[in-house]
Design an enzyme around this catalytic site. Structure first.
Site, PDB file in Angstrom:
ATOM      1  N   ASP A 116     -13.709  24.444 -11.065  1.00  0.00           N
ATOM      2  CA  ASP A 116     -15.012  24.026 -11.580  1.00  0.00           C
ATOM      3  C   ASP A 116     -16.115  24.202 -10.537  1.00  0.00           C
ATOM      4  O   ASP A 116     -17.194  24.717 -10.822  1.00  0.00           O
ATOM      5  CB  ASP A 116     -14.957  22.575 -12.058  1.00  0.00           C
ATOM      6  N   ASP A 127      -0.353  24.076 -22.152  1.00  0.00           N
ATOM      7  CA  ASP A 127       0.661  24.672 -21.278  1.00  0.00           C
ATOM      8  C   ASP A 127       1.900  23.776 -21.151  1.00  0.00           C
ATOM      9  O   ASP A 127       2.723  23.968 -20.251  1.00  0.00           O
ATOM     10  CB  ASP A 127       0.072  24.898 -19.870  1.00  0.00           C
TER      11      ASP A 127
END
Length: 496
Positions: free
Chosen positions: A241, A93
């Site tokens: 996560d 990105d």
């Protein structure tokens, strides 16, 4: 007397919550010691039989990692795994010059026969979670290994982890983090100390008894089916996560934690980088408590003990808020204690903080010993490190409490990546790093004021009471003064 009563109640509740968390850590220590006695042999694949070898995708989510991309790509290219069964996705990105450098390196690696893809997006929607989700759409692998830009897995890493998926119920295999630059400074040693406790005591202690643990965002492998079954990556919290880990375990997927497999990584060497990382982790933890606590509570498939550990796990970061409350109120409590004679017995009962500290000291000693070994000299070194860690952790309590409150109250913020430095020795300088935050947060000024406040707390020990002072809280105020002073001065000098 109303104000005094309110202070006593709030102080007591915060102390009791810290004590409950300490008891949970003690239970994890018993689990940890029990698990080490019953170590099982590792499963293996016969790598001479192609039909036994599963297809693996390695995902490398990166964003403006100018200083570590070459190191990362060169390291991953050395992975010892059959090339025809391995795909590498660089989920990039980046918006700076690192993007072009990465593209050149990927092209060079592709010419060697490595299946490596440069996966890009038009926007950073969902941040890291969005990038992982985008890559998953086209991933060839049955298993998805994930590494952040500062991690350097060893060549045999896949061969040490993938065989555990022979158990069809396992959805994730997580490995222990190592530290490339542990001894760079006091800051890196303190971070390593805290992470070692998490990756030994907590992960082993929970996993060995079937309690919920978390994938740590990197240095682990997911079964692709598990990710999709749990609802895929979601970017509505700062710790995607932890979020996906809980959703997967609520779907009855098992997690396997491997303490013996170490994956080295770089620790932040500048306090501004450590602050941004701490803020993200602690705010994300609180966000996940809000998102997942009720789902855990109403689940009929998990035991009461697992629910209790899950609640405390999700509330990990909220302990910083309790520590800050206890710290700030401890000075008024010192005066209240010596003003009201009839309350003195009560204060002996409220010695939970001392008991909690002793419990933490014992728990962390076992984790320290498991990594570095025992002996009297090691114990002395550990003792100094423990109180250094404890002081600095308390110095971060204001910063982390703000993160926790934002997480609980639903204030949204961007995913701020932790700057990487590619620094391992004191001879190397971080001052030219273009990613370091230049602005000083107003919170730093408050941390400086708190340093003076706890210096006043130490002074108060000499002037309260009729018997020449009251020094029961003096060590506590000393650690707080040192901790907030460390964070304050380091935050000022890291802008140099």
């Amino acid at each position: 007397m109303i104000l005094e009563s309110l202070i006593i109640v709030v102080y007591s509740v915060a102390l009791l919550l810290i004590f409950m968390y300490a008891l949970a850590q003690l239970n994890l220590l018993f689990n940890y010691l029990s698990a080490r006695k019953h170590h099982k042999n590792s499963p293996t694949f016969d790598f001479s039989k192609e039909e036994e070898i599963p297809y693996v995708t390695i995902q490398l989510p990166v964003y403006n990692e100018l200083y570590v991309m070459d190191r990362l790509l060169s390291n991953i290219a050395e992975m010892d795994y059959p090339k025809e069964k391995l795909e590498i996705q660089v989920l990039d990105d980046s918006t700076d010059e690192s993007f072009e450098e990465t593209a050149k390196h990927i092209e060079a690696l592709r010419k060697t026969g490595l299946d490596i893809q440069h996966v890009t997006r038009k926007t950073r929607e969902g941040f890291k979670a969005g990038a992982l989700k985008e890559g998953l759409k086209i991933a060839k692998g049955e298993y998805i290994a994930i590494f952040d830009a500062d991690f350097l897995p060893k060549k045999n890493w896949l061969k040490n982890t993938i065989p555990y998926f022979k158990d069809e119920e396992i959805g994730v295999v997580q490995t222990r983090w190592g530290h490339l630059n542990r001894d760079y400074s006091i800051l890196t040693r303190v971070q390593a100390f805290a992470l070692d406790a998490h990756f030994t005591l907590e992960q082993v202690g929970r996993n060995s008894k079937g309690h919920f643990i978390n994938f740590n965002g990197t240095a682990g492998v997911w079964r692709k089916e598990c990710i999709l079954d749990a609802g895929n990556w979601e970017g509505d919290t700062l710790t995607e996560d932890l979020d996906l880990s809980y959703r997967a375990q609520l779907k009855n997927w098992k997690f396997k934690y491997l303490e013996e497999v170490e994956t080295p990584a770089e620790l932040p060497v500048v306090i501004s980088a450590a602050r941004s990382q701490q803020f993200r982790w602690n705010k994300g933890g609180a966000e996940n408590f809000q998102k997942m606590a009720w789902r855990v509570f109403k689940s009929k498939d998990i035991s009461i003990k697992t629910k209790i550990h899950s609640f405390l796990h999700l509330l990990n970061s909220t302990m910083f808020l309790n520590i800050l409350i206890v710290a700030i109120l401890s000075i008024p409590m010192l005066y209240i204690k010596n003003e009201y004679e009839h309350l003195k017995m009560y204060f002996y009962v409220m010695s939970f903080f001392v008991i909690s500290t002793i419990i933490f000291f014992i728990c962390y000693w076992f984790t320290y010993k498991s990594i570095y070994g025992g002996g009297f000299k090691r114990f002395l070194k550990y003792s100094a490190m423990f109180f250094t860690f404890f002081s600095v952790a308390m110095g971060f309590s204001l910063h982390n409490s703000i993160a926790v409150l934002e997480g609980h109250f639903g204030k949204k913020s961007e995913f701020i990546r932790t700057p990487k430095f590619n620094i391992s020795s004191l001879k190397e300088s971080w001052k030219g790093n273009k990613y370091i935050t230049k602005n000083i947060s107003p919170n730093v000024i408050i941390e400086g004021i708190l340093m003076l406040y706890f210096a006043f707390g130490m002074y108060s020990a000499f002037i309260v009471g009729d018997q020449g002072g009251d020094f029961g809280l003096f060590p506590f105020h000393l650690m707080l003064c040192v901790g907030f002073g460390f964070v304050f001065f380091k935050s000022l000098t890291s802008k140099a």
